[in-house]
Scaffold this motif. Structure first.
Motif, PDB file in Angstrom:
ATOM      1  N   VAL A 182       7.943 -72.653  18.763  1.00 40.58           N
ATOM      2  CA  VAL A 182       7.618 -73.653  17.740  1.00 40.58           C
ATOM      3  C   VAL A 182       6.502 -73.105  16.861  1.00 40.58           C
ATOM      4  O   VAL A 182       5.385 -72.864  17.331  1.00 40.58           O
ATOM      5  CB  VAL A 182       7.177 -74.985  18.385  1.00 40.58           C
ATOM      6  N   ASP A 183       6.818 -72.915  15.594  1.00 36.76           N
ATOM      7  CA  ASP A 183       5.837 -72.421  14.617  1.00 36.76           C
ATOM      8  C   ASP A 183       5.009 -73.600  14.122  1.00 36.76           C
ATOM      9  O   ASP A 183       5.466 -74.405  13.314  1.00 36.76           O
ATOM     10  CB  ASP A 183       6.571 -71.743  13.452  1.00 36.76           C
ATOM     11  N   LEU A 184       3.792 -73.721  14.638  1.00 32.84           N
ATOM     12  CA  LEU A 184       2.956 -74.876  14.302  1.00 32.84           C
ATOM     13  C   LEU A 184       2.486 -74.865  12.850  1.00 32.84           C
ATOM     14  O   LEU A 184       1.991 -75.890  12.356  1.00 32.84           O
ATOM     15  CB  LEU A 184       1.749 -74.935  15.243  1.00 32.84           C
ATOM     16  N   SER A 185       2.630 -73.725  12.165  1.00 30.65           N
ATOM     17  CA  SER A 185       2.274 -73.695  10.744  1.00 30.65           C
ATOM     18  C   SER A 185       3.255 -74.508   9.908  1.00 30.65           C
ATOM     19  O   SER A 185       2.979 -74.846   8.753  1.00 30.65           O
ATOM     20  CB  SER A 185       2.227 -72.249  10.229  1.00 30.65           C
ATOM     21  N   LYS A 186       4.402 -74.843  10.491  1.00 32.38           N
ATOM     22  CA  LYS A 186       5.387 -75.673   9.798  1.00 32.38           C
ATOM     23  C   LYS A 186       5.378 -77.109  10.309  1.00 32.38           C
ATOM     24  O   LYS A 186       6.307 -77.873  10.058  1.00 32.38           O
ATOM     25  CB  LYS A 186       6.788 -75.073   9.987  1.00 32.38           C
ATOM     26  N   ARG A 187       4.303 -77.455  11.004  1.00 29.10           N
ATOM     27  CA  ARG A 187       4.168 -78.800  11.555  1.00 29.10           C
ATOM     28  C   ARG A 187       2.820 -79.403  11.174  1.00 29.10           C
ATOM     29  O   ARG A 187       1.803 -78.708  11.151  1.00 29.10           O
ATOM     30  CB  ARG A 187       4.266 -78.750  13.094  1.00 29.10           C
ATOM     31  N   MET A 188       2.834 -80.689  10.871  1.00 29.04           N
ATOM     32  CA  MET A 188       1.574 -81.389  10.666  1.00 29.04           C
ATOM     33  C   MET A 188       0.869 -81.516  12.013  1.00 29.04           C
ATOM     34  O   MET A 188       1.501 -81.760  13.039  1.00 29.04           O
ATOM     35  CB  MET A 188       1.832 -82.791  10.094  1.00 29.04           C
ATOM     36  N   VAL A 189      -0.448 -81.367  12.001  1.00 26.97           N
ATOM     37  CA  VAL A 189      -1.226 -81.472  13.235  1.00 26.97           C
ATOM     38  C   VAL A 189      -1.869 -82.855  13.312  1.00 26.97           C
ATOM     39  O   VAL A 189      -2.538 -83.296  12.375  1.00 26.97           O
ATOM     40  CB  VAL A 189      -2.318 -80.382  13.297  1.00 26.97           C
ATOM     41  N   LEU A 190      -1.633 -83.523  14.418  1.00 29.56           N
ATOM     42  CA  LEU A 190      -2.283 -84.806  14.703  1.00 29.56           C
ATOM     43  C   LEU A 190      -3.050 -84.630  16.008  1.00 29.56           C
ATOM     44  O   LEU A 190      -2.441 -84.449  17.053  1.00 29.56           O
ATOM     45  CB  LEU A 190      -1.245 -85.923  14.854  1.00 29.56           C
ATOM     46  N   ASP A 191      -4.369 -84.639  15.926  1.00 29.91           N
ATOM     47  CA  ASP A 191      -5.126 -84.467  17.166  1.00 29.91           C
ATOM     48  C   ASP A 191      -5.074 -85.743  17.996  1.00 29.91           C
ATOM     49  O   ASP A 191      -4.632 -86.798  17.543  1.00 29.91           O
ATOM     50  CB  ASP A 191      -6.564 -84.019  16.885  1.00 29.91           C
ATOM     51  N   SER A 192      -5.513 -85.631  19.242  1.00 26.98           N
ATOM     52  CA  SER A 192      -5.411 -86.764  20.175  1.00 26.98           C
ATOM     53  C   SER A 192      -6.208 -87.970  19.696  1.00 26.98           C
ATOM     54  O   SER A 192      -5.812 -89.114  19.927  1.00 26.98           O
ATOM     55  CB  SER A 192      -5.885 -86.334  21.566  1.00 26.98           C
ATOM     56  N   GLN A 193      -7.334 -87.715  19.008  1.00 28.04           N
ATOM     57  CA  GLN A 193      -8.152 -88.818  18.510  1.00 28.04           C
ATOM     58  C   GLN A 193      -7.425 -89.587  17.413  1.00 28.04           C
ATOM     59  O   GLN A 193      -7.490 -90.812  17.343  1.00 28.04           O
ATOM     60  CB  GLN A 193      -9.491 -88.291  17.977  1.00 28.04           C
ATOM     61  N   THR A 194      -6.706 -88.866  16.559  1.00 26.11           N
ATOM     62  CA  THR A 194      -5.938 -89.518  15.497  1.00 26.11           C
ATOM     63  C   THR A 194      -4.791 -90.337  16.078  1.00 26.11           C
ATOM     64  O   THR A 194      -4.537 -91.468  15.653  1.00 26.11           O
ATOM     65  CB  THR A 194      -5.408 -88.465  14.503  1.00 26.11           C
TER      66      THR A 194
END
Length: 852
Positions: free
Chosen positions: A249-261
């Motif tokens: 999974v290429d995370l550069s092509k995914r929005m990042v949502l941290d656990s706090q969000t």
């Protein structure tokens, strides 16, 4: 006699020695029993009776529970983090076998569950392995119930840890010491992480046809994925036949949502921990387990590339054009079972006949779903209908679904499927009939009307006669057992019938097992094809859910692209709107661009500020999972991350105060944000003293604003003094939640407009809450006094240029010269005239710096 000489205890100890780190559930008849320390533990933990039994010279502690209710107990043990080994009976017990063969058939931990009853149908059950290296960190994850393996890489520890928290991993192992949510992660032996060994594991598992692909993998990815498979296979005695692919999974092509969000936006649960009325609960219209899992996973890792997003939008539009077909689609999807997990159970040889009946019916409905997909012209990879029909036929000609659905666990093959099986089944039935005929004959012969013939696994077949009729017992009856109110006998004729019946039953059961093993083997051949079918169903179900939600709630297709501008016209909060359908939701708009990148939002409590913050973040998120949005019109830029800092989040167990938690979260945001991020900050600085908090909030606003590529930021605050920064910060705009005041009461209009609020109306809110008049009147007088000092603060803030915290290094050097000049001056010995001249000199130097 010693313990080791007792056969059953010897058998138990031999099995336990191979699973010393597990609670061993040892099947004895219709119960799972535990011994020794295991018994003491589960007795206390599960609140069940602790007993003991003599084995040789010693009394052995025992505790157990019925197999029919085992899942409820096993669930509690697994959820507590325990490793459970289940030793089952590997042969049918009968009176000719003194000790039934037993062996471990299943090992259960939180991350390795295959049992349907222990799994959440709309949630993946991931096991993770982390490989921490100086160059990069790699995480490989496996859902053993579906066969899915995913692999990710990270630059830093914190990003990896946050990923693990957000993914809700059930079990983690690592090559280094690690803590996730303050829990120690199990460190496994370094030998699992040898590159050559890991390469060999992958080569042996996937075969030579995948060898070139494995060779192209990054060395760290090979180690992480090979170590994962090796550890699971070795530790849990499973072949992992269901694992047929590893997906990077290429995370550069995914929005990042941290656990706090995820927590602040209440994506999967509300702040009180409840699922009901969370964001997922409100938008989930999926009908299948595959669709439900697909929705949950895309919420954890939304798209960050417009092709996938626009493809979803186009499919929703096509479904809306033929919305009348959705009723038929809903009915069909509702009758599709968990094809993905049934498929995994087939190839791992855990599927029951009921699983196969479920699969057959699900595939029949899938063929009809496929026809609707063709009619809708959806852009989805099609299934191979010929293969689906073949699998349906294989199951249909073999399994008698009526027997299975009626609860039958034996004799479930259809007549005509196998001649020898049919002959033995008929022989077994005829022999059983002979027993009933003999019972009638014996009643007539003895004149005992309540005589009955029964069967037990210990005695076999027997004739039971009550005590009152013992004087009528024929001489050819042989007494075998005495009970309280009756006695049991056998005779030569019954013995002969028993041999015939048991022989026929044994042969029938043997051939049934052989036929079923062959059937499972044949169905396993279609594993890859059925995996594609399950993916197809998940995608169709997800689109169905999106379309239904969009239609029911009047959502619109947003424009999404690689631009900076953000425009949401008349946006609505997706959860509040759905939960409170009987109340009209007041929509609000948001516009941001490169000249308007920071919104400072003021207004009293209960005025709708938090709703406004969350709804805009959720609308951006919805656009990135390929879903239409609750607005009149929307233009959404591709957003790499959504950051939120909302509400108090102290954690006393970690020794972290509200303010420290707030600062840690802000630090994480500032360290990881980019120009393409969207940031929501609520009440920064409220966890400390007023002026400390005001200063920090001010400094953060300036820092974000003055960045060359500043992220779009919504900043809600009760520090009304901060609105004065507008005169200094050109990209900052003030907005406020409107309130109307009538005499001594206020009305919250829930409308966010341009401008700022000078009051928090806290006293008015206190009155509405019923606080005593004496207190609110006193509070009003104190407020008047405090407002005088507030005006002094505002006056100082208007001269922002002298208080700016983020100047260039050259400016700082010049100001340092002035500070040095002042500090070195002996002000106590200056005359009034000298003081004025000195101040004038300082003033001219400052003015010159400002002109430059």
């Amino acid at each position: 006699m010693k313990d080791k000489d007792v056969p059953i205890l010897k058998q138990y100890k031999e099995i336990k020695s191979n699973f010393y780190d597990s609670i061993l559930l040892f099947r004895m008849g219709d119960f799972y029993e535990t011994f020794y320390d295991d018994a003491k533990f589960i007795s206390s933990f599960l609140n069940i009776t602790l007993t003991s039994r003599e084995y040789g010279k010693d009394r052995v502690p025992l505790a157990g529970f019925p197999i029919k209710s085992a899942d409820q107990y096993i669930r509690k043990l697994v959820e507590s983090g325990k490793k459970i080994a289940i030793a089952d009976q590997l042969e049918e017990p009968n009176k000719n076998v003194k000790l039934v063969k037993r062996g471990v058939v299943e090992v259960l931990t939180p991350g390795t569950i295959m049992r349907e009853s222990l799994l959440s149908e709309k949630e993946n059950n991931f096991f993770a392995l982390t490989y921490i290296d100086d160059e990069k960190n790699v995480v490989s994850t496996l859902d053993i119930s579906t066969g899915d393996v995913f692999i990710y890489d990270f630059k830093g520890d914190e990003n990896m840890l946050d990923f693990l928290r957000g993914k809700d991993i059930k079990e983690i192992v690592s090559n280094r010491k690690l803590k996730v949510d303050e829990k120690e992660v199990k460190v496994i032996d370094e030998t699992f992480f040898n590159f050559e060994e890991c390469f060999g594991v992958l080569k042996n598992h996937f075969g030579m046809d995948r060898i070139e692909r494995i060779k192209k993998m990054d060395e760290k990815l090979v180690v992480a994925s090979g170590a994962l498979l090796s550890f699971i296979k070795e530790t849990y005695s499973t072949s992992l036949e269901q694992v047929k692919n590893i997906e990077y999974v290429d995370l550069s092509k995914r929005m990042v949502l941290d656990s706090q969000t995820l927590k602040n936006l209440e994506i999967f649960s509300r702040s009180n921990g409840e699922y009901e009325n969370s964001f997922l609960h409100s938008i989930d219209r999926t009908k299948t387990p595959m669709g439900g899992r697909a929705l949950r996973e895309i919420l954890k890792s939304p798209f960050y590339e417009k092709n996938s997003i626009n493809k979803s939008y186009e499919n929703i539009e096509r479904m809306l054009l033929k919305y009348d077909l959705l009723k038929s689609l809903k009915e069909l999807l509702s009758n599709v079972g968990d094809v993905e997990r049934i498929n995994a159970r087939i190839i791992s040889k855990r599927a029951t006949p009921r699983c196969l009946v479920n699969l057959k019916e699900s595939l029949k409905n899938t063929l009809k779903i496929s026809e609707i997909v063709e009619n809708l012209s959806l852009d989805i990879e099609r299934i191979d209908r010929n293969i689906v029909e073949r699998v349906i036929q294989i199951i249909d000609i073999s399994i008698d679904e009526n027997v299975v659905l009626d609860g039958g666990k034996e004799k479930f093959f259809k007549s005509g499927f196998d001649p020898e099986y049919d002959r033995l089944k008929e022989l077994s039935l005829e022999s059983s009939k002979s027993i009933y005929m003999m019972e009638d004959e014996e009643k007539k012969r003895t004149g005992i009307n309540n005589l009955r013939i029964g069967y037990s696994t210990v005695m076999g077949y027997y004739i039971e006669i009550t005590n009152s009729n013992l004087d009528r017992v024929p001489k050819d009856y042989i007494r075998k057992q005495t009970l309280k109110n009756s006695e049991r006998f056998v005779n030569e004729k019954l013995k002969q019938y028993e041999i015939e019946i048991l022989t026929a039953e044994e042969r029938l059961n043997k051939i049934e097992r052989e036929l079923y093993d062959k059937l499972i083997e044949r169905l396993s051949f279609y594993y890859i094809d059925l995996k594609k079918v399950s993916t197809f169903i998940g995608k169709v179900d997800l689109l169905y859910s999106y379309t239904l939600l969009s239609y029911e709630n009047d959502y619109v297709k947003p424009e999404i692209g690689d631009f900076y501008e953000l425009f949401i016209e008349d946006g609505r909060h997706p959860v509040i709107e759905i939960v409170n359908r009987n109340e009209r939701f007041i929509p609000n708009s948001l516009y941001m661009d490169d000249k308007r990148s920071l919104i400072l939002l003021t207004g009293p409590n209960m005025s709708g500020k938090s709703t406004y913050l969350r709804q805009n973040a959720l609308i951006i998120l919805m656009a990135h999972i390929g879903l239409f949005v609750p607005a009149k019109k929307a233009k959404i830029p591709l957003t790499d991350r959504i950051f939120t800092r909302i509400g108090a989040s102290d954690d006393l167990s970690k020794g972290v105060s509200t303010f420290m938690a707030e600062m840690l979260e802000c630090s994480n945001i500032i360290e990881n944000m980019t120009e393409k991020s969207f940031i929501v900050l609520d009440e920064i600085g409220r966890g400390t003293s007023t002026f400390d908090g005001l200063s920090i909030a001010w400094a953060i606003i300036e820092y974000i604003h003055n960045l060359k590529g500043s992220p779009k930021t919504l900043f809600a605050t009760h520090y009304h003094e901060l609105t004065e920064l507008k005169s200094k910060l050109p990209k900052m705009f003030n907005m406020t939640a409107k309130v109307r005041k009538y005499d001594d009461r206020i009305v919250f209009l829930k409308k966010v407009v341009e401008g700022s609020s000078d009051e928090s109306y806290g006293i008015e809110v206190a009155k509405m809450a019923g606080l005593p008049k004496e207190i609110t009147d006193n509070a009003s007088q104190i407020l008047s006094l405090l407002k005088e000092s507030e005006m002094n603060v505002k006056e100082k803030m208007r001269d922002v240029s002298q208080l700016s915290l983020f100047r260039s290094s050259k400016e700082n050097e010049k100001y340092e010269e002035i500070i040095k000049m002042i500090s070195e001056k002996d002000v106590e010995n200056l005359t009034p005239i000298e003081s004025l001249l000195f101040l004038n000199d300082v003033k001219r130097k400052i003015e010159k710096i400002e002109e430059d």
